[in-house]
Scaffold this motif. Structure first.
Motif, PDB file in Angstrom:
ATOM      1  N   ARG A 119       0.815  -1.220   0.000  1.00 43.82           N
ATOM      2  CA  ARG A 119       0.000   0.000   0.000  1.00 43.82           C
ATOM      3  C   ARG A 119       0.848   1.270   0.000  1.00 43.82           C
ATOM      4  O   ARG A 119       0.350   2.366   0.270  1.00 43.82           O
ATOM      5  N   SER A 123      -2.847   6.706   0.213  1.00 41.96           N
ATOM      6  CA  SER A 123      -3.243   7.385   1.454  1.00 41.96           C
ATOM      7  C   SER A 123      -4.247   6.531   2.224  1.00 41.96           C
ATOM      8  O   SER A 123      -4.883   5.634   1.665  1.00 41.96           O
ATOM      9  N   ASP A 124      -4.404   6.868   3.501  1.00 37.36           N
ATOM     10  CA  ASP A 124      -5.404   6.177   4.318  1.00 37.36           C
ATOM     11  C   ASP A 124      -6.796   6.364   3.722  1.00 37.36           C
ATOM     12  O   ASP A 124      -7.599   5.430   3.700  1.00 37.36           O
ATOM     13  N   GLU A 125      -7.074   7.557   3.242  1.00 34.00           N
ATOM     14  CA  GLU A 125      -8.388   7.840   2.649  1.00 34.00           C
ATOM     15  C   GLU A 125      -8.612   6.994   1.389  1.00 34.00           C
ATOM     16  O   GLU A 125      -9.698   6.441   1.197  1.00 34.00           O
ATOM     17  N   GLU A 126      -7.608   6.910   0.536  1.00 33.91           N
ATOM     18  CA  GLU A 126      -7.730   6.083  -0.673  1.00 33.91           C
ATOM     19  C   GLU A 126      -7.960   4.622  -0.308  1.00 33.91           C
ATOM     20  O   GLU A 126      -8.796   3.948  -0.916  1.00 33.91           O
ATOM     21  N   LYS A 128      -9.275   3.406   2.498  1.00 32.80           N
ATOM     22  CA  LYS A 128     -10.627   3.252   3.057  1.00 32.80           C
ATOM     23  C   LYS A 128     -11.667   3.207   1.945  1.00 32.80           C
ATOM     24  O   LYS A 128     -12.594   2.399   1.981  1.00 32.80           O
ATOM     25  N   HIS A 129     -11.509   4.070   0.957  1.00 31.13           N
ATOM     26  CA  HIS A 129     -12.441   4.106  -0.183  1.00 31.13           C
ATOM     27  C   HIS A 129     -12.366   2.783  -0.962  1.00 31.13           C
ATOM     28  O   HIS A 129     -13.402   2.189  -1.298  1.00 31.13           O
ATOM     29  N   THR A 132     -14.064   0.037   1.062  1.00 30.08           N
ATOM     30  CA  THR A 132     -15.523   0.176   1.035  1.00 30.08           C
ATOM     31  C   THR A 132     -16.088  -0.383  -0.266  1.00 30.08           C
ATOM     32  O   THR A 132     -17.059  -1.150  -0.260  1.00 30.08           O
TER      33      THR A 132
END
Length: 148
Positions: A119, A123-126, A128-129, A132
């Protein structure tokens, strides 16, 4: 098949293949004559209190005979032991031996390092997306595969 669906299929197949290859390399480095499936069995035994062969067959969606053979090989290598189930004399709990716990911890640490490297630049946001969306796709696939 549309190009995006084909790309998705290729991505998943190559990701699974890459993870298997990484685990094979880790096991080879640690001089273990096991396959990645054994790591998944060790992980499930480690993570599941009162783990049984039937439980492993259910969560891995493998037949009981195959699970029995995998577990027997882990017993032969002194990584797993069987304990009587006090509530059901027909059932036995599977536990990691001290050697099995050590082996699992080493493999899990190496596996986590590979996942962390995988990874990189995400990013953490990417992530998480992505997770999901992946969970939704897996749910859809499970619905397709488990229709009555």
């Amino acid at each position: 098949m549309h190009s995006t669906e084909s790309a998705l299929q290729t991505l998943f197949m190559n990701t699974i293949s890459g993870l298997k290859t990484s685990m094979k390399n880790i096991m080879k480095e640690k001089q273990l004559s096991l396959s990645p499936m054994y790591f998944m069995i060790l992980k499930n035994i480690h993570d599941t209190q009162d783990c049984t062969a039937n439980y492993l067959a259910d969560v891995t969606e493998k037949d009981k005979g195959q699970i029995t053979r995998l577990v027997q090989e882990l017993i032969n290598q002194s990584l797993v032991t069987k304990m009587p189930n006090p509530m059901d004399k027909r059932s036995q709990f599977l536990k990691l031996t001290p050697h099995g716990r050590q082996c699992y911890q080493e493999l899990a640490s190496a596996d986590q390092a590979v996942l962390k490297d995988m990874r990189a630049n995400i990013s953490d946001e990417e992530l998480k997306h992505f997770l999901t969306i992946g969970e939704k796709m897996l749910s859809n696939l499970n619905t397709i595969n488990h229709k009555a």
